[in-house]
Design a protein around this motif. Structure first.
Motif, PDB file in Angstrom:
ATOM      1  N   TRP A  31      49.676  46.225 -51.175  1.00  0.00           N
ATOM      2  CA  TRP A  31      50.012  45.182 -50.205  1.00  0.00           C
ATOM      3  C   TRP A  31      51.299  45.506 -49.453  1.00  0.00           C
ATOM      4  O   TRP A  31      51.495  45.044 -48.338  1.00  0.00           O
ATOM      5  CB  TRP A  31      50.154  43.832 -50.902  1.00  0.00           C
ATOM      6  CG  TRP A  31      48.858  43.287 -51.407  1.00  0.00           C
ATOM      7  CD1 TRP A  31      48.308  43.493 -52.633  1.00  0.00           C
ATOM      8  CD2 TRP A  31      47.940  42.469 -50.699  1.00  0.00           C
ATOM      9  NE1 TRP A  31      47.107  42.846 -52.738  1.00  0.00           N
ATOM     10  CE2 TRP A  31      46.857  42.200 -51.554  1.00  0.00           C
ATOM     11  CE3 TRP A  31      47.924  41.916 -49.418  1.00  0.00           C
ATOM     12  CZ2 TRP A  31      45.774  41.418 -51.184  1.00  0.00           C
ATOM     13  CZ3 TRP A  31      46.847  41.131 -49.056  1.00  0.00           C
ATOM     14  CH2 TRP A  31      45.783  40.889 -49.926  1.00  0.00           C
ATOM     15  N   LEU A  51      42.135  38.980 -47.262  1.00  0.00           N
ATOM     16  CA  LEU A  51      43.162  38.153 -46.624  1.00  0.00           C
ATOM     17  C   LEU A  51      44.331  37.889 -47.562  1.00  0.00           C
ATOM     18  O   LEU A  51      44.175  37.864 -48.780  1.00  0.00           O
ATOM     19  CB  LEU A  51      42.561  36.823 -46.178  1.00  0.00           C
ATOM     20  CG  LEU A  51      41.397  36.912 -45.188  1.00  0.00           C
ATOM     21  CD1 LEU A  51      40.833  35.528 -44.918  1.00  0.00           C
ATOM     22  CD2 LEU A  51      41.858  37.565 -43.894  1.00  0.00           C
ATOM     23  N   VAL A  52      45.482  37.655 -46.974  1.00  0.00           N
ATOM     24  CA  VAL A  52      46.702  37.353 -47.739  1.00  0.00           C
ATOM     25  C   VAL A  52      46.529  36.063 -48.531  1.00  0.00           C
ATOM     26  O   VAL A  52      47.171  35.871 -49.562  1.00  0.00           O
ATOM     27  CB  VAL A  52      47.912  37.254 -46.773  1.00  0.00           C
ATOM     28  CG1 VAL A  52      49.162  36.831 -47.494  1.00  0.00           C
ATOM     29  CG2 VAL A  52      48.125  38.567 -46.067  1.00  0.00           C
ATOM     30  N   THR A  53      45.644  35.198 -48.099  1.00  0.00           N
ATOM     31  CA  THR A  53      45.468  33.903 -48.762  1.00  0.00           C
ATOM     32  C   THR A  53      44.915  34.019 -50.173  1.00  0.00           C
ATOM     33  O   THR A  53      44.917  33.031 -50.903  1.00  0.00           O
ATOM     34  CB  THR A  53      44.549  32.992 -47.927  1.00  0.00           C
ATOM     35  OG1 THR A  53      43.310  33.665 -47.701  1.00  0.00           O
ATOM     36  CG2 THR A  53      45.203  32.629 -46.612  1.00  0.00           C
ATOM     37  N   VAL A  54      44.452  35.210 -50.587  1.00  0.00           N
ATOM     38  CA  VAL A  54      44.003  35.368 -51.975  1.00  0.00           C
ATOM     39  C   VAL A  54      45.188  35.453 -52.931  1.00  0.00           C
ATOM     40  O   VAL A  54      45.011  35.345 -54.132  1.00  0.00           O
ATOM     41  CB  VAL A  54      43.104  36.622 -52.161  1.00  0.00           C
ATOM     42  CG1 VAL A  54      41.866  36.534 -51.307  1.00  0.00           C
ATOM     43  CG2 VAL A  54      43.862  37.895 -51.925  1.00  0.00           C
ATOM     44  N   PRO A  92      51.211  31.643 -53.540  1.00  0.00           N
ATOM     45  CA  PRO A  92      52.174  31.352 -52.472  1.00  0.00           C
ATOM     46  C   PRO A  92      53.453  32.182 -52.499  1.00  0.00           C
ATOM     47  O   PRO A  92      53.926  32.620 -51.450  1.00  0.00           O
ATOM     48  CB  PRO A  92      52.482  29.864 -52.658  1.00  0.00           C
ATOM     49  CG  PRO A  92      51.267  29.312 -53.332  1.00  0.00           C
ATOM     50  CD  PRO A  92      50.752  30.419 -54.199  1.00  0.00           C
ATOM     51  N   GLN A 141      52.739  35.481 -51.040  1.00  0.00           N
ATOM     52  CA  GLN A 141      52.521  35.351 -49.600  1.00  0.00           C
ATOM     53  C   GLN A 141      53.858  35.275 -48.861  1.00  0.00           C
ATOM     54  O   GLN A 141      54.004  35.856 -47.785  1.00  0.00           O
ATOM     55  CB  GLN A 141      51.696  34.091 -49.297  1.00  0.00           C
ATOM     56  CG  GLN A 141      50.263  34.174 -49.747  1.00  0.00           C
ATOM     57  CD  GLN A 141      49.493  32.900 -49.444  1.00  0.00           C
ATOM     58  OE1 GLN A 141      49.796  32.200 -48.483  1.00  0.00           O
ATOM     59  NE2 GLN A 141      48.497  32.602 -50.258  1.00  0.00           N
ATOM     60  N   ARG A 142      54.833  34.578 -49.441  1.00  0.00           N
ATOM     61  CA  ARG A 142      56.140  34.445 -48.787  1.00  0.00           C
ATOM     62  C   ARG A 142      56.851  35.799 -48.689  1.00  0.00           C
ATOM     63  O   ARG A 142      57.469  36.109 -47.672  1.00  0.00           O
ATOM     64  CB  ARG A 142      57.003  33.435 -49.545  1.00  0.00           C
ATOM     65  CG  ARG A 142      56.470  32.005 -49.404  1.00  0.00           C
ATOM     66  CD  ARG A 142      57.279  30.985 -50.160  1.00  0.00           C
ATOM     67  NE  ARG A 142      58.661  31.000 -49.701  1.00  0.00           N
ATOM     68  CZ  ARG A 142      59.698  30.690 -50.489  1.00  0.00           C
ATOM     69  NH1 ARG A 142      59.502  30.361 -51.744  1.00  0.00           N
ATOM     70  NH2 ARG A 142      60.923  30.709 -50.006  1.00  0.00           N
ATOM     71  N   ALA A 174      41.148  29.110 -53.155  1.00  0.00           N
ATOM     72  CA  ALA A 174      42.574  28.767 -53.129  1.00  0.00           C
ATOM     73  C   ALA A 174      43.312  29.588 -54.181  1.00  0.00           C
ATOM     74  O   ALA A 174      42.821  29.777 -55.279  1.00  0.00           O
ATOM     75  CB  ALA A 174      42.752  27.282 -53.421  1.00  0.00           C
ATOM     76  N   PRO A 175      44.496  30.095 -53.837  1.00  0.00           N
ATOM     77  CA  PRO A 175      45.253  30.866 -54.812  1.00  0.00           C
ATOM     78  C   PRO A 175      45.788  29.972 -55.916  1.00  0.00           C
ATOM     79  O   PRO A 175      46.063  28.809 -55.698  1.00  0.00           O
ATOM     80  CB  PRO A 175      46.396  31.464 -53.986  1.00  0.00           C
ATOM     81  CG  PRO A 175      46.527  30.561 -52.816  1.00  0.00           C
ATOM     82  CD  PRO A 175      45.156  30.010 -52.554  1.00  0.00           C
TER      83      PRO A 175
END
Length: 177
Positions: free
Chosen positions: A152, A93-96, A99, A102-103, A78-79
């Motif tokens: 990114w 993955l972007v999930t690293v 939030p 990520q937005r 979880a970030p």
């Protein structure tokens, strides 16, 4: 003989007075003894409670330390807000990312899917619903630059940002790997 009898009566009275005085002293000392025993009981209970609390605290500390050690050995998927942005690489993955990063990526990816061009930091800030205050814009600009520096995003020469991933060379990394 009356004088001997009087003497005995005097001694009896004196013994009776002395016995009564000693009874009063015993009653007073019994009260003092009772108070001392109550204080002793309280001190024993306090010491036992403290020993018990310290033992429980030590057990909790040991459990927390062991749990932290287990967490350190198992990487958290979880970030974490405010976490470092890792360099992009294939399969990452972007999930690293935290939030808020990520937005920003989501806004630019959505724009690319819609066939639209790059955005300025101010436009990204508006898309995120953060308003247009300079503090918010500069915060988004800083995050977008960090994402671009780590592959990114793509930062255009005009200072605008667009979606796109590219590997970046890590300082000190072996180029033959």
């Amino acid at each position: 003989m009356a004088s001997v009898l009087g003497m005995l009566e005097g001694r009896e009275t004196a013994a009776r007075v002395r016995a009564e005085g000693l009874r009063e002293e015993v009653a007073r000392l019994a009260g003092v003894l009772e108070a001392a025993e109550i204080e002793l009981d309280r001190r024993v209970i306090a010491r036992e409670e403290l020993v018990e609390a310290l033992a429980a605290s030590a057990a909790e500390t040991t459990a927390v330390t062991e749990a932290e050690a287990e967490q350190e050995t198992v990487p958290s998927p979880a970030p974490v807000p405010g976490s470092i942005v890792p360099p992009w690489r294939e399969g990452l993955l972007v999930t690293v990312l935290a939030p808020h990063y990520q937005r920003i990526l989501g806004v630019l990816d959505e724009r690319q899917r819609a066939g639209q061009g790059p955005l300025k930091a101010r436009e990204i800030t508006v898309e995120l619903g953060l308003g247009t205050t300079s503090a918010k814009v500069e915060g988004v600009r800083s995050k977008a630059r960090r994402l671009a520096e780590r592959g990114w995003l793509v930062r255009e020469t005009s200072g605008m940002f667009s979606a796109g991933r590219r590997p970046v060379a890590l300082p000190g990394a072996d180029s033959s790997a």
